[in-house]
Scaffold this motif. Sequence first.
Motif, short mmCIF file in Angstrom:
data_model
loop_
_atom_site.label_atom_id
_atom_site.label_comp_id
_atom_site.label_asym_id
_atom_site.label_seq_id
_atom_site.Cartn_x
_atom_site.Cartn_y
_atom_site.Cartn_z
N ARG A 365 0.72 -1.32 -0.16
CA ARG A 365 -0.01 0.01 -0.15
C ARG A 365 0.99 1.37 0.01
O ARG A 365 0.50 2.19 -0.57
CB ARG A 365 -0.85 0.03 1.29
CG ARG A 365 -1.75 1.33 1.27
CD ARG A 365 -2.37 1.54 2.62
NE ARG A 365 -2.87 3.06 2.77
CZ ARG A 365 -3.18 3.56 3.82
NH1 ARG A 365 -3.51 2.70 4.71
NH2 ARG A 365 -3.54 4.72 3.70
N THR A 368 2.31 1.94 -3.45
CA THR A 368 1.25 2.26 -4.20
C THR A 368 0.77 3.71 -3.90
O THR A 368 0.86 4.73 -4.99
CB THR A 368 0.02 1.48 -4.30
OG1 THR A 368 0.17 -0.12 -4.39
CG2 THR A 368 -0.73 2.03 -5.04
N ASP A 369 0.60 4.14 -2.73
CA ASP A 369 0.28 5.50 -2.24
C ASP A 369 1.26 6.44 -2.85
O ASP A 369 0.98 7.79 -3.38
CB ASP A 369 0.00 5.60 -0.91
CG ASP A 369 -1.12 4.93 -0.51
OD1 ASP A 369 -1.94 4.49 -1.21
OD2 ASP A 369 -1.56 4.78 0.76
N ALA A 371 3.76 5.99 -5.17
CA ALA A 371 3.57 6.03 -6.60
C ALA A 371 2.60 6.96 -7.34
O ALA A 371 2.82 7.75 -8.28
CB ALA A 371 3.48 4.82 -7.09
N TYR A 372 1.42 7.05 -6.49
CA TYR A 372 0.33 7.94 -6.96
C TYR A 372 0.74 9.39 -6.75
O TYR A 372 0.35 10.08 -7.58
CB TYR A 372 -1.11 7.54 -6.27
CG TYR A 372 -1.94 6.36 -6.78
CD1 TYR A 372 -2.27 6.43 -8.19
CD2 TYR A 372 -2.49 5.58 -5.91
CE1 TYR A 372 -3.08 5.60 -8.59
CE2 TYR A 372 -3.05 4.31 -6.68
CZ TYR A 372 -3.57 4.49 -7.92
OH TYR A 372 -4.17 3.61 -8.30
N LEU A 373 1.30 9.69 -5.61
CA LEU A 373 1.72 10.80 -5.35
C LEU A 373 2.67 11.48 -6.35
O LEU A 373 2.44 12.76 -6.65
CB LEU A 373 2.13 10.96 -3.94
CG LEU A 373 2.56 12.35 -3.24
CD1 LEU A 373 2.40 12.42 -1.65
CD2 LEU A 373 4.28 12.61 -3.55
N LYS A 374 3.49 10.68 -6.64
CA LYS A 374 4.60 11.06 -7.79
C LYS A 374 3.70 11.32 -9.13
O LYS A 374 4.17 12.27 -9.80
CB LYS A 374 5.69 10.05 -7.73
CG LYS A 374 6.52 10.32 -6.47
CD LYS A 374 7.68 9.47 -6.86
CE LYS A 374 8.85 9.91 -7.69
NZ LYS A 374 10.09 9.04 -7.73
N ASN A 375 2.94 10.50 -9.36
CA ASN A 375 2.19 10.47 -10.61
C ASN A 375 1.47 11.62 -10.84
O ASN A 375 1.22 12.12 -11.97
CB ASN A 375 1.20 9.42 -10.85
CG ASN A 375 0.77 9.24 -12.22
OD1 ASN A 375 -0.68 9.76 -12.31
ND2 ASN A 375 1.37 8.78 -13.25
N MET A 376 0.86 12.26 -9.66
CA MET A 376 0.29 13.50 -9.77
C MET A 376 0.98 14.77 -9.63
O MET A 376 0.66 15.83 -9.68
CB MET A 376 -0.63 13.68 -8.28
CG MET A 376 -1.81 12.67 -8.57
SD MET A 376 -2.99 12.73 -7.33
CE MET A 376 -2.18 12.04 -5.96
N TYR A 592 -12.60 16.55 -9.98
CA TYR A 592 -11.23 16.96 -10.86
C TYR A 592 -11.29 18.37 -11.35
O TYR A 592 -10.07 19.00 -11.05
CB TYR A 592 -11.37 15.88 -12.09
CG TYR A 592 -10.29 16.25 -13.17
CD1 TYR A 592 -8.99 16.03 -12.67
CD2 TYR A 592 -10.42 17.07 -14.18
CE1 TYR A 592 -7.86 16.36 -13.81
CE2 TYR A 592 -9.63 17.31 -15.27
CZ TYR A 592 -8.36 17.04 -15.28
OH TYR A 592 -7.29 17.46 -16.01
#
Length: 602
Positions: A365, A368-369, A371-376, A592
């Motif tokens: 988790r 994943t969390d 990785a999402y932060l960097k993706n944003m 969004y």
Amino acid sequence: MATSLPPRSLKEDWFLHSSRDFGSHGDRISRPGHPVGTWYPVSLPCTVLDGLVRNSVLPEPYEGLAFKRLPGYRAVTQNAVTYQEELHNFSDVPLPDDSPFRDSWWYRREFDLSATERAGRIHLRLDGLNYAAHVWFNGRRLAGPGLIGSVQRRYELELPQAALASRNAIALEIFPPEPDDLAFTFADWNPMPPDKCMGIWQPVSLCFSGDVTLRDAGIRCSLDDDMRRARLEFSAELGNRSDRAQHATFCLAIEGRQLRREIQLAPYEKRIVGFDASRESELVITEPRLWWPYQLGSSELYEAETWVEVEGETSDRQRLVFGIRTIESRINAEGSLQFSVNGLDLLVRGAGWAPDLMLRQSDERDETDLAYLKNMGLNAVRLEGNMADDRFFEICDREGILVLTGWICCSYWERWNFWKAEDFELALRSLRDQLLRLRNHPSLAAWLYGSDRCPPEFLERDYRAALAELAPDVVALSSATGARSPVSGPTGVKMSGPYAYVPPSYWYREELPGFAAGFNTETGPDASIMAYESLERMLPGKERFVGSEGWNLHLGVGVFSTTALTDRAVELRYGAPVDLRDYCRKARLIQYESWRAMFEAY
């Protein structure tokens, strides 16, 4: 002479049981061979509620209204006013008399020790208990008759040599927090679990050493203005655990360089020792590989080994992973807090993080969390009060993500007028323990020792002294608000919200408090509506509609237990939804638009 051995994790093979059935007889429960036929098998970390859920004794609280069916969940009375737990901070009130969590709960585990392990000193490390505990080993109580514990403290207890055997047992009797304890709380983010997260929430391990131990090795670095030369300083606590004087050698190895220093320790003496670039040229690093937030460069990490020798044998050792970087802050021309890393200004774009409701820890988790932060395109994460485990910080180090952390709001942590004398000492010890645990992580950027308010002046001075001593390159903030501290002056941040839905234009209107200017520590347009497929799993059919009891329960507490503003915005902007799937589609688009506008405006 016993030599150092690698630490051993005691993660698996624990058993859990309430004391209600057989009392507090640690002298019997902590002996090898004590029957565990009716006990629940668990692995650590584990709260009591989590252990019961994993053993199918209690329902998974994330589904429907199952949370309200948990024992101990009911209306409670405080100051002649009756509240429901979902409408207030349950951590502020006593547990109901018939709650199974009012009783203490036992955690026990057996383990083998080899003759080599028994030849040296063995310490039991407890990195996180909630809230207090008696600790027993092979029929003996460790640490005297009093309770040890509190959420943010770390403890190390030496296992008595005379009690060591090839087969051993440890038992911890855990007691829940009271309303006037410096314990866990989810404030207004979540309804508080009815066990108040009692249990073991951080690792338990065994450490092996000779008579001289090495603890809390730390590293500081400074950089020349041109960033082409770094100067390092290492320190550690050496402790003589014996009743005779010890001649020891403190050693450090880094980048192919090795340093040694002779130390004389009196019986039972503890001393901070170290190496400094001002005296040792080996600690001047030319052309250092710098640690950067990922958007500014590579997040380079170094490794070092420290150890202590006695009579030619390694008595104890510790490995360090660290980054060479400087983090500074200033109040800029607009009156806002400005971070700089290695001399370069950084626009901090972050997200809030909170632990699982039952403090479950998952490397998957966390990966994943983040990785999402960097993706944003975000570069920072804020933790408030509920600290993540070491693995979380290791990921942030590796990925170049800054961490802002500190104490929590809306709880006993900020009710200083009601603190007992020992609470002030406990809070300061808690800060020191967490700084010693986290200070080597280059991702640790800021510590907020107040959240919604600044602490009293004398406490703030103590907090700042601890930060200056243990983590001088971490930005220290008196609160997450714009309040001016008489000790440290302006924070340069604001906590204006909003916390509910606003249209995209909101962020561009200078007359509004959340207008996109300055350093806003807490803001965001409402709860995030999840995908319909996730709602299907969370809510049963009869609860699967906007505004249902289950819908509101899973949102938060108090004013946050409704999506009324988002619901209205969906209807006005895109038309009344035809069903829940249509609502989710429109609500996620609404959000969004506002979230995107917020980040673009800032």
